[in-house]
Scaffold this active site. Structure first.
Site, mmCIF file in Angstrom:
data_model
loop_
_atom_site.group_PDB
_atom_site.id
_atom_site.type_symbol
_atom_site.label_atom_id
_atom_site.label_comp_id
_atom_site.label_asym_id
_atom_site.label_seq_id
_atom_site.Cartn_x
_atom_site.Cartn_y
_atom_site.Cartn_z
ATOM 1 N N GLU A 112 -10.252 7.093 2.847
ATOM 2 C CA GLU A 112 -11.191 6.172 3.478
ATOM 3 C C GLU A 112 -10.412 4.931 3.857
ATOM 4 O O GLU A 112 -9.406 4.607 3.233
ATOM 5 C CB GLU A 112 -12.287 5.807 2.488
ATOM 6 C CG GLU A 112 -11.971 4.633 1.540
ATOM 7 C CD GLU A 112 -10.784 4.858 0.584
ATOM 8 O OE1 GLU A 112 -10.389 6.020 0.373
ATOM 9 O OE2 GLU A 112 -10.241 3.843 0.079
ATOM 10 N N SER B 255 1.821 -9.797 -0.830
ATOM 11 C CA SER B 255 1.466 -8.372 -0.794
ATOM 12 C C SER B 255 1.737 -7.721 0.551
ATOM 13 O O SER B 255 1.953 -6.516 0.625
ATOM 14 C CB SER B 255 -0.003 -8.195 -1.179
ATOM 15 O OG SER B 255 -0.839 -9.016 -0.383
ATOM 16 N N LYS C 280 0.818 -1.220 0.000
ATOM 17 C CA LYS C 280 0.000 0.000 0.000
ATOM 18 C C LYS C 280 0.852 1.270 0.000
ATOM 19 O O LYS C 280 0.463 2.290 -0.546
ATOM 20 C CB LYS C 280 -0.946 0.005 1.187
ATOM 21 C CG LYS C 280 -2.081 -0.991 1.023
ATOM 22 C CD LYS C 280 -3.185 -0.762 2.031
ATOM 23 C CE LYS C 280 -4.424 -1.553 1.695
ATOM 24 N NZ LYS C 280 -4.253 -3.010 1.889
HETATM 25 C C1 LIG Z 1 -5.076 -3.986 1.350
HETATM 26 C C2 LIG Z 1 -4.384 -5.249 1.093
HETATM 27 C C3 LIG Z 1 -4.729 -6.080 0.013
HETATM 28 C C4 LIG Z 1 -5.899 -5.808 -0.894
HETATM 29 O O1 LIG Z 1 -5.785 -4.690 -1.700
HETATM 30 P P1 LIG Z 1 -5.457 -4.749 -3.251
HETATM 31 O O2 LIG Z 1 -5.779 -3.381 -3.716
HETATM 32 O O3 LIG Z 1 -6.356 -5.795 -3.865
HETATM 33 O O4 LIG Z 1 -4.045 -5.112 -3.402
HETATM 34 C C5 LIG Z 1 -3.967 -7.209 -0.227
HETATM 35 N N1 LIG Z 1 -2.945 -7.553 0.583
HETATM 36 C C6 LIG Z 1 -2.592 -6.797 1.646
HETATM 37 C C7 LIG Z 1 -1.457 -7.230 2.498
HETATM 38 C C8 LIG Z 1 -3.300 -5.626 1.938
HETATM 39 O O5 LIG Z 1 -2.948 -4.890 3.005
#
Ligand SMILES: *Cc1c(COP(=O)(O)O)cnc(C)c1O
Length: 410
Positions: free
Chosen positions: A108, A377, A86
């Site tokens: 948000e 992610s 993020k």
């Molecule tokens: C917020 C988040 C997501 C989901 O958001 P995307 O916009 O689909 O990437 C995925 N993995 C993690 C670790 C997150 O914090």
């Protein structure tokens, strides 16, 4: 690829008349930045010095041996500052805000992760920061509220409607309409009105650029497949954008099947038949909605995937067949997380563990000649409350009980 933010049938900018000039200003600032190589250099420099870029691509030797199929590589977005991808988006938007000369940001947040990332960016750039969050989420996500406030943001609990993410989005737009001259709205994913899907994809494309280079360096080839979880779609679009033009690389987006697609308690828009096309929150895509266009309740063990809409770009890439969409249940996700911890010492976030679950299912059907990449992610430390519950960990329960007792005595 698109006209005024359309990707095939999806996207667009369904915004109130009063915000048109603000969106035009943002689109111009974004396009100027994209055309300016100095901007990207500045972006890469700050991501290197402040976060942890380039994040490593890790060969998962033990998982590879365990499944006896494809060689498994993991892109380590968990090593970013604030623990997920993020920060790529919010730091990029922060640089843009500086260029536009605005002094305040709003955002948000549902689970609070995007709120924490935005508050971090605002602190770094010296911007005033207001975070809108449904009252229900404020209660559920106290640790993130705590960090946002400590980072200097004002967290506004939204008491309208069902008091969750979609109500926070409405409230953020209301603020923007009132304060657009001084304020930028830091949207958290590749959704919402144009130019957000394209702009957030651009910032996140740093993940795909690095991965393509790294996988070539380490294996001498491009991967057979690339896996990413899909909430709004930003980590998926980030890593996919490194491979979209390589038709032989299969791209797989993994959504939340929650308690199972058949139960209705899920957040699967593109991998289930439950979503339909509609316009909401300023853009056109697949939403989990009822026949009257009322948004349905969604469920996932991973708060970051628990969303009714999905990126219009991914909706288009589903229609063209470029991306395959799958889903993983809460139970499959916990099993995948468990295996990643025990065999590799990695702690993927519950969101990321969806991508792991699907990759694990496919790995043994492939050959050792094949290379697959999973986008981790984010890191799972934030999920300790949920994960400890899922494992029914008695020591953790005892710890929470004792902590609560301490506060009762005080
Ligand atoms: C917020 C988040 C997501 C989901 O958001 P995307 O916009 O689909 O990437 C995925 N993995 C993690 C670790 C997150 O914090």
């Amino acid at each position: 690829m698109h006209e005024r933010g359309y990707y095939g049938d999806f996207g667009g900018a369904y915004i109130p008349e009063i915000l048109v000039a603000t969106f035009d200003e943002l689109t111009q600032a974004f396009e100027a930045a994209r055309a300016d190589p100095d901007f990207w250099s500045e972006y890469e420099a700050i991501m290197g010095n402040y976060s942890c870029r380039p994040t490593p691509l890790t060969f998962a030797e033990n998982l590879t041996r365990h499944f006896g199929g494809a060689r498994i590589y993991i892109k380590r977005e968990d090593l970013n500052h604030t623990g997920a991808h993020k920060v790529n988006n919010v730091m990029g938007q922060g640089l843009l805000v500086r260029r536009m000369g605005k002094g305040r940001v709003i955002a948000e947040t549902g689970a609070g992760q995007h709120g924490v990332a935005t508050a971090t960016m605002a602190a770094r750039f010296g911007l005033e920061c207001t975070i809108y969050m449904g009252e229900v989420d404020v209660e559920r996500q106290r640790p993130n509220v705590f960090w946002m406030e400590r980072l200097g943001a004002e967290v506004v609990p939204v008491t309208e409607g069902t008091r969750i993410l979609k109500d926070a989005i409405n409230e953020a737009f209301r603020d923007w309409v009132t304060n657009m001259d001084t304020t930028h709205y830091v949207l958290g994913t590749v959704c919402g009105p144009h130019p957000f899907p394209e702009m957030v994809t651009w910032f996140q494309s740093i993940v795909g650029q690095e991965t393509r280079r790294q996988v070539r360096e380490q294996t001498g080839r491009l991967p057979q497949s690339v896996y990413a979880c899909v909430g709004g779609g930003s980590n998926a679009m980030g890593i996919f954008s490194g491979f979209l033009d390589a038709a032989d690389v299969e791209l797989i987006g993994v959504e939340a099947a929650g308690r199972g697609l058949a139960t209705g308690a899920h957040a699967s828009r593109l991998a289930s038949a439950d979503a339909s096309v509609g316009v909401a929150q300023g853009y056109k895509t697949f939403f989990l909605q009822d026949a009257d266009g009322q948004m349905r309740e969604t469920h996932s063990i991973a708060a970051g995937l628990d969303y009714v809409g999905v990126s219009p770009i991914l909706a288009h890439l589903k229609q063209t067949g470029r991306v395959r969409f799958e889903s993983a249940t809460d139970a499959e996700v916990v099993a995948a997380l468990s295996l990643a911890m025990r065999l590799e010492g990695l702690i993927p976030a519950l969101e990321s563990s969806h991508a792991f679950a699907q990759a694990f299912e496919d790995a043994s059907t492939l050959s050792p000649e094949d290379v697959i990449v999973i986008n981790q992610s984010g890191r799972g430390d934030k999920d300790i409350f949920t994960v400890a519950d899922a494992f029914g960990d008695p020591g953790w329960r005892q710890f929470i009980r004792e902590k609560a007792a301490e506060y009762e005595d005080a």
